[in-house]
Scaffold this motif. Structure first.
Motif, short mmCIF file in Angstrom:
data_model
loop_
_atom_site.label_atom_id
_atom_site.label_comp_id
_atom_site.label_asym_id
_atom_site.label_seq_id
_atom_site.Cartn_x
_atom_site.Cartn_y
_atom_site.Cartn_z
N ALA A 1 0.83 -1.21 0.00
CA ALA A 1 0.00 0.00 0.00
C ALA A 1 0.86 1.25 0.00
O ALA A 1 0.58 2.21 -0.73
CB ALA A 1 -0.94 0.00 1.20
N ARG A 2 1.93 1.24 0.79
CA ARG A 2 2.85 2.40 0.81
C ARG A 2 3.51 2.59 -0.55
O ARG A 2 3.65 3.71 -1.02
CB ARG A 2 3.91 2.22 1.89
N SER A 3 3.92 1.49 -1.14
CA SER A 3 4.56 1.56 -2.45
C SER A 3 3.61 2.13 -3.49
O SER A 3 3.99 2.99 -4.30
CB SER A 3 5.04 0.17 -2.87
N GLU A 4 2.35 1.68 -3.47
CA GLU A 4 1.35 2.21 -4.40
C GLU A 4 1.11 3.70 -4.16
O GLU A 4 0.97 4.47 -5.11
CB GLU A 4 0.03 1.45 -4.28
N ALA A 5 1.05 4.09 -2.89
CA ALA A 5 0.83 5.51 -2.57
C ALA A 5 1.99 6.36 -3.07
O ALA A 5 1.78 7.45 -3.61
CB ALA A 5 0.64 5.68 -1.07
N LEU A 6 3.20 5.86 -2.92
CA LEU A 6 4.37 6.62 -3.39
C LEU A 6 4.40 6.71 -4.91
O LEU A 6 4.91 7.69 -5.47
CB LEU A 6 5.66 6.01 -2.85
N GLN A 7 3.84 5.70 -5.60
CA GLN A 7 3.80 5.74 -7.07
C GLN A 7 3.02 6.94 -7.57
O GLN A 7 3.29 7.45 -8.65
CB GLN A 7 3.15 4.47 -7.61
N SER A 8 2.04 7.40 -6.80
CA SER A 8 1.24 8.54 -7.24
C SER A 8 2.05 9.83 -7.30
O SER A 8 1.61 10.80 -7.91
CB SER A 8 0.01 8.72 -6.34
N TRP A 9 3.23 9.83 -6.69
CA TRP A 9 4.09 11.01 -6.75
C TRP A 9 5.13 10.92 -7.86
O TRP A 9 5.91 11.84 -8.05
CB TRP A 9 4.77 11.23 -5.39
N GLU A 10 5.13 9.83 -8.61
CA GLU A 10 6.07 9.69 -9.72
C GLU A 10 5.51 10.39 -10.95
O GLU A 10 4.32 10.62 -11.07
CB GLU A 10 6.33 8.20 -10.02
#
Length: 196
Positions: free
Chosen positions: A109-118
């Motif tokens: 979930a954290r990894s997916e959330a951080l993807q939104s900032w890429e």
């Protein structure tokens, strides 16, 4: 009962209770971690090793898309196959499986959330080789922000961007301004809000 027979019974019980196709795939591709758990349970040695194996088992179930139902029932099936359905190690082993499962789900979930900032998720095209960037990356770690800003700047430059408006948190914004400077993207301050 031999280890091979215990593993066969455990697999059969898990297969019968598999909810998702991923659960069935895990059943078919999990001989090594199952064998380790069985061997440690039979040996009755240091319980920490058994709990570590169960933690890794739970992580593997989550990482392969297994269901919470499967994760919560599998150690009970192992204990039944061992002929010790109320083994003293079972509650802590179940907890270790749950801990590993939840930890892997949180990491995903954290990894997916951080993807939104890429890039390009954090950008809005403005036309004429320009864009606006939301510099809201949640990290405060300078290295993490620097690496993120470098990825965004590189991707933006490679897509032909020459000008950017950057708004957001102070540290993330500073990291992006620096990274854009390295790749030759001109940074403009965001427009000030109009007073009413």
């Amino acid at each position: 009962m031999k280890t091979e027979e215990i593993l066969r019974v455990w697999v059969e019980k898990d297969r019968a209770r598999a909810v998702l196709p991923a659960d069935r795939e895990i059943v078919d591709a999990s001989e090594a971690p199952r064998a380790l758990i069985v061997e440690l349970a039979i040996a009755g040695g240091p319980e920490d090793e058994l709990y570590d194996a169960c933690l890794m088992w739970g992580r593997m179930v989550a990482q392969r898309g297994g269901s919470p139902t499967f994760a919560s029932s599998t150690l009970g099936h192992a204990a039944e196959a061992l002929g010790t359905p109320s083994a003293p190690w079972l509650p802590a082993a179940r907890a270790a499986v749950a801990e590993g499962f939840v930890a892997a789900m949180i990491e995903d979930a954290r990894s997916e959330a951080l993807q939104s900032w890429e890039y390009p998720s954090c950008a809005v095209p403005l036309g004429e080789a320009a864009l606006a960037i939301a510099a809201g990356h949640p990290s405060d770690d300078e290295e993490v922000l620097g690496a993120w800003a470098a990825r965004v700047a590189k991707a933006a430059a490679m897509s032909g961007i020459r000008r950017a408006v950057v708004a957001g948190g102070e540290r993330a914004r500073a990291a992006l301004v620096d990274a854009f400077g390295v790749v030759g993207i001109e940074v403009h301050a965001p427009p000030k809000p109009r007073s009413r």
